[in-house]
Design a protein around this motif. Sequence first.
Motif, PDB file in Angstrom:
ATOM      1  N   THR A  84       0.789  -1.280   0.210  1.00  0.00           N
ATOM      2  CA  THR A  84      -0.045   0.057  -0.103  1.00  0.00           C
ATOM      3  C   THR A  84       0.967   1.194  -0.163  1.00  0.00           C
ATOM      4  OG1 THR A  84      -1.743  -0.979   1.129  1.00  0.00           O
ATOM      5  CG2 THR A  84      -1.492   1.321   1.400  1.00  0.00           C
ATOM      6  N   THR A 118      -2.557  -7.118  -0.814  1.00  0.00           N
ATOM      7  CA  THR A 118      -1.785  -6.089  -0.148  1.00  0.00           C
ATOM      8  C   THR A 118      -1.145  -6.253   1.195  1.00  0.00           C
ATOM      9  OG1 THR A 118      -1.583  -3.600  -0.072  1.00  0.00           O
ATOM     10  CG2 THR A 118      -3.691  -4.671   0.839  1.00  0.00           C
ATOM     11  N   ALA A 120       0.741  -3.473   4.238  1.00  0.00           N
ATOM     12  CA  ALA A 120       1.023  -2.506   4.567  1.00  0.00           C
ATOM     13  C   ALA A 120       1.521  -2.196   6.041  1.00  0.00           C
ATOM     14  CB  ALA A 120      -0.437  -1.242   4.726  1.00  0.00           C
ATOM     15  N   GLY A 126      -4.651   1.981   4.536  1.00  0.00           N
ATOM     16  CA  GLY A 126      -5.194   1.740   3.310  1.00  0.00           C
ATOM     17  C   GLY A 126      -5.493   0.658   2.558  1.00  0.00           C
ATOM     18  N   LEU A 127      -5.292  -0.495   3.391  1.00  0.00           N
ATOM     19  CA  LEU A 127      -5.219  -1.887   2.976  1.00  0.00           C
ATOM     20  C   LEU A 127      -6.543  -2.106   2.152  1.00  0.00           C
ATOM     21  CD1 LEU A 127      -4.486  -3.564   6.110  1.00  0.00           C
ATOM     22  CD2 LEU A 127      -2.828  -3.784   4.373  1.00  0.00           C
ATOM     23  N   THR A 130      -6.458  -0.021  -1.181  1.00  0.00           N
ATOM     24  CA  THR A 130      -5.565  -0.743  -2.260  1.00  0.00           C
ATOM     25  C   THR A 130      -6.220  -1.592  -2.983  1.00  0.00           C
ATOM     26  OG1 THR A 130      -3.624   0.273  -0.771  1.00  0.00           O
ATOM     27  CG2 THR A 130      -3.212  -1.576  -2.536  1.00  0.00           C
ATOM     28  N   SER A 165      -4.525  -9.280   3.033  1.00  0.00           N
ATOM     29  CA  SER A 165      -3.603  -8.292   3.332  1.00  0.00           C
ATOM     30  C   SER A 165      -2.947  -8.950   4.618  1.00  0.00           C
ATOM     31  CB  SER A 165      -4.752  -7.322   3.797  1.00  0.00           C
ATOM     32  OG  SER A 165      -5.742  -7.577   4.863  1.00  0.00           O
TER      33      SER A 165
END
Length: 208
Positions: A84, A118, A120, A126-127, A130, A165
């Motif tokens: 991210t 993703t 981060a 902002g996972l 993204t 994530s």
Amino acid sequence: MNPRILVVFYSATGNTAAPASSAAEGARESGAEVRLRTVAETAPPQAIASNPRWQAHVDGGPHAELATLEDLEWADGLAVGSPTRFGGPAAQLKSFLDTTGGLWAQGKLADKVATSFTTASTAHGGLESTVLAINNVFYHWGAVVVPLGYAHPHLMDSGNPYGGSFVSRKSAAPDKEALDALRLRGNRLATLTGYVANGLRGRVSPPE
């Protein structure tokens, strides 16, 4: 026919490369033919040198073959991953996705089965945005987007329903929980891709 799965990722320090490998492993466990690919590093040397872990990852490469448009055309389904960056995917991955206009215009990316993942450094960095931003590309292609969901009990504790994530607190590497979630992700992607791809291959065109 066994489905063809492409796992393509960008990773600066290795934290996104590990989930990518787990997704590829899960797809292979389902009997899929798998290609694991990365994208070119385009950051300036001074930016890379400012982060020792980033520099070490670059120096330790190559970590996978570079993705090509031929890989995308070959694949029936794909998993796309990026760290991210300010709530969106890294420019390195986006630059590769931005080269797909020719395939898109020919309709060669439609009906592919796609998912995203993703990593981060912060829990609220902002996972989800993204993952959703990567999915926006799939929508434009006309792909069949497969969310992570909660289709397996393990996923109730390990991730968000949008896509795989991992939160890397204090530069921690992805843990077993996160990697297992991506392995399940790859397995489900390959299974659903098989249904779609074999259905399309067996489709009989209506008479003109």
